[in-house]
Design an enzyme around this catalytic site. Sequence first.
Site, mmCIF file in Angstrom:
data_model
loop_
_atom_site.group_PDB
_atom_site.id
_atom_site.type_symbol
_atom_site.label_atom_id
_atom_site.label_comp_id
_atom_site.label_asym_id
_atom_site.label_seq_id
_atom_site.Cartn_x
_atom_site.Cartn_y
_atom_site.Cartn_z
ATOM 1 N N GLY A 197 74.884 5.810 15.366
ATOM 2 C CA GLY A 197 73.736 5.463 16.201
ATOM 3 C C GLY A 197 74.078 4.292 17.096
ATOM 4 O O GLY A 197 75.254 4.022 17.353
ATOM 5 N N THR B 170 74.465 0.409 18.569
ATOM 6 C CA THR B 170 75.038 -0.818 18.009
ATOM 7 C C THR B 170 73.933 -1.715 17.464
ATOM 8 O O THR B 170 74.083 -2.320 16.394
ATOM 9 C CB THR B 170 75.875 -1.524 19.099
ATOM 10 N N CYS C 128 78.571 9.258 22.606
ATOM 11 C CA CYS C 128 79.095 7.900 22.439
ATOM 12 C C CYS C 128 80.462 7.778 23.093
ATOM 13 O O CYS C 128 80.851 6.714 23.533
ATOM 14 C CB CYS C 128 79.183 7.601 20.950
ATOM 15 N N GLU D 210 75.574 0.687 27.765
ATOM 16 C CA GLU D 210 75.645 2.134 27.547
ATOM 17 C C GLU D 210 74.363 2.785 28.077
ATOM 18 O O GLU D 210 73.266 2.441 27.644
ATOM 19 C CB GLU D 210 75.777 2.396 26.044
HETATM 20 P P1 NAD Z 1 69.507 4.900 17.023
HETATM 21 O O1 NAD Z 1 70.356 3.771 16.583
HETATM 22 O O2 NAD Z 1 68.191 4.600 17.630
HETATM 23 O O3 NAD Z 1 69.189 5.885 15.813
HETATM 24 C C1 NAD Z 1 70.205 6.468 15.035
HETATM 25 C C2 NAD Z 1 69.632 6.827 13.680
HETATM 26 O O4 NAD Z 1 69.280 5.617 13.015
HETATM 27 C C3 NAD Z 1 68.350 7.670 13.726
HETATM 28 O O5 NAD Z 1 68.369 8.595 12.665
HETATM 29 C C4 NAD Z 1 67.260 6.631 13.511
HETATM 30 O O6 NAD Z 1 66.092 7.164 12.967
HETATM 31 C C5 NAD Z 1 67.952 5.673 12.553
HETATM 32 N N1 NAD Z 1 67.399 4.313 12.525
HETATM 33 C C6 NAD Z 1 66.688 3.673 13.476
HETATM 34 N N2 NAD Z 1 66.351 2.436 13.052
HETATM 35 C C7 NAD Z 1 66.861 2.286 11.806
HETATM 36 C C8 NAD Z 1 66.870 1.230 10.859
HETATM 37 N N3 NAD Z 1 66.244 0.070 11.064
HETATM 38 N N4 NAD Z 1 67.520 1.427 9.683
HETATM 39 C C9 NAD Z 1 68.171 2.577 9.443
HETATM 40 N N5 NAD Z 1 68.182 3.623 10.299
HETATM 41 C C10 NAD Z 1 67.545 3.478 11.472
HETATM 42 O O7 NAD Z 1 70.427 5.765 17.972
HETATM 43 P P2 NAD Z 1 70.030 7.064 18.773
HETATM 44 O O8 NAD Z 1 69.242 6.641 19.974
HETATM 45 O O9 NAD Z 1 69.483 8.073 17.853
HETATM 46 O O10 NAD Z 1 71.483 7.594 19.240
HETATM 47 C C11 NAD Z 1 72.123 7.090 20.349
HETATM 48 C C12 NAD Z 1 73.155 6.045 19.979
HETATM 49 O O11 NAD Z 1 74.048 6.563 19.012
HETATM 50 C C13 NAD Z 1 74.014 5.646 21.154
HETATM 51 O O12 NAD Z 1 74.194 4.249 21.182
HETATM 52 C C14 NAD Z 1 75.334 6.318 20.864
HETATM 53 O O13 NAD Z 1 76.449 5.731 21.458
HETATM 54 C C15 NAD Z 1 75.399 6.267 19.394
HETATM 55 N N6 NAD Z 1 76.318 7.303 18.909
HETATM 56 C C16 NAD Z 1 77.513 6.914 18.379
HETATM 57 C C17 NAD Z 1 78.422 7.874 17.959
HETATM 58 C C18 NAD Z 1 79.764 7.504 17.374
HETATM 59 O O14 NAD Z 1 80.352 8.350 16.693
HETATM 60 N N7 NAD Z 1 80.277 6.315 17.605
HETATM 61 C C19 NAD Z 1 78.101 9.209 18.075
HETATM 62 C C20 NAD Z 1 76.877 9.557 18.633
HETATM 63 C C21 NAD Z 1 75.980 8.585 19.033
#
Ligand code: NAD
Length: 492
Positions: free
Chosen positions: A230, A232, A286, A386
């Site tokens: 997710g 950073t 990502c 990003e």
């Molecule tokens: P996000 O961080 O908002 O959410 C990711 C997940 O975390 C979701 O399931 C969400 O419900 C959960 N979440 C949110 N708050 C939380 C908390 N306080 N505690 C635990 N879990 C929580 O990210 P997003 O908007 O869903 O995805 C986009 C981001 O993910 C982008 O920054 C992208 O670069 C990153 N990403 C990284 C990779 C990688 O492999 N490096 C791959 C895909 C996406």
Amino acid sequence: MLKKAFQNKLFIGGEWVDGIAGATIPVLNPYDNSELCEIAEGRAEDIDRAVEAAKAAAPVWGRMNASDRGRLILKLADRIEECTEELIELEARDTGHPVRDARKLDVPRTAACFRYFGGMADKVEGFLPPVYPGMLNYVQREPIGVVGQIVPWNFPLMFTSWKMAPALAAGNAIVIKPSELTPLSTLRIAELMHEVGIPAGVVNVVPGYGHIAGQRLAEHPDVGKIAFTGSTATGRRVVEASAGNLKKVQLELGGKGPNIVFEDAVIPAAIGGSAFGIFHNQGQACIAGSRILLHEKIADEFLEKFAGFAKSIRLGDPLDPATEMGPLTSKMHQERVLEFSKIAVDQGGEVITGGKAPEAEALSKGCFVEPTIVKAKPGDRVAREEVFGPFATVMTFSDDDEALALANDTAYGLGSGLWTRNLPRAHKFARDIHAGMVWINCYKVVHPGSPFGGFGESGYGREMGFEVMREYTQPKSVWVNYDAQIPPHYER
Ligand code: NAD
């Protein structure tokens, strides 16, 4: 309408159960923002139940003959292939992925990942370090027990496999929380796992909001490891929440990938590869090549052709096999991405193409953004933050030193790429770029056998390859005094 009816329930202990609070989350189709279905919202107490179920199942699964574990995972890979059409449609409706991408990439990659790690299950070898005479030391890798997994919305099906396949192969039981926006394919995979005979409780799926269900999973005292993909910002929260029981943490976070086109690049290849790098999956990746760095000698030629390519991309209904780009996954995200064009212009940037939602009436209800190319300066927000959309930030350089400095001018370090026919230069950049992955004359190529992950604020730990088996196991060093004599340091 979805062909498959989703029971408005959580998958815990091998059964569909109601959420304790009885709350629901609507799941929307980003093509027209219509409601696809409602799913049960898992809360903290539901996570606790799921962890209990996983805790009970972990010893059985972890001690099962590893080849038998592998065989079940291989069966799942076959079953996923049998369900290809259904999964393509599910992913297209839930996320907006065009069916042509889901057919070529999401579904086959998901099956391939389970197949690879099914084969890996009985190949996690230990080793015997040479130690003292009369003593044997062997090191074996043991499962962690219960692992928590949190995945985002951009590739829900594929990331479910990247997370679950190695964890299962290593002998762990799982509680997974998919994104509240895109839970359907993860729920369906859990059902298929049950069908192929993966025992009850080994995999538990609890969709829910991040700050409630995700937070509880990250802080749960009986979860031995949390694997998070997710943003950073959320990654930092997960680290804080994990501190209570000092669980292992694996983080796959954001990126701002440099994609460098040198003056000797094969331009048509660089254009096609760069377009795939930033426009595939509407740029919601990502590892997207979101900073395109152009040598000034070829910048004009590249930009003209690249903008022509961007304008020719067919936006449309994800279910139409001719569609090359679907909607972004949510309205909120569409608005955020569109805002970045304004930010770019406010800071003196120039929108070469895109920067807005398409005007076509047929697309007006959906979360669409036109493929966007923006010229910017290194310090601009669009060169640093990003965007996570079909949004390429372009900058130029005059020599290799400047290209490298620009490439590394980021707190992230996930994907990176370069286009050149100069072999020594390619290897020098591969050595010097601060990133977990470097693609030379290609972009965004992945394989279950090759480690995936980042440097710096892109996180730590790796998915895939043998590296990920280290993430989902812990080494145990066993000492044997095999002739039963008093060990040397006790001699008087
Ligand atoms: P996000 O961080 O908002 O959410 C990711 C997940 O975390 C979701 O399931 C969400 O419900 C959960 N979440 C949110 N708050 C939380 C908390 N306080 N505690 C635990 N879990 C929580 O990210 P997003 O908007 O869903 O995805 C986009 C981001 O993910 C982008 O920054 C992208 O670069 C990153 N990403 C990284 C990779 C990688 O492999 N490096 C791959 C895909 C996406």
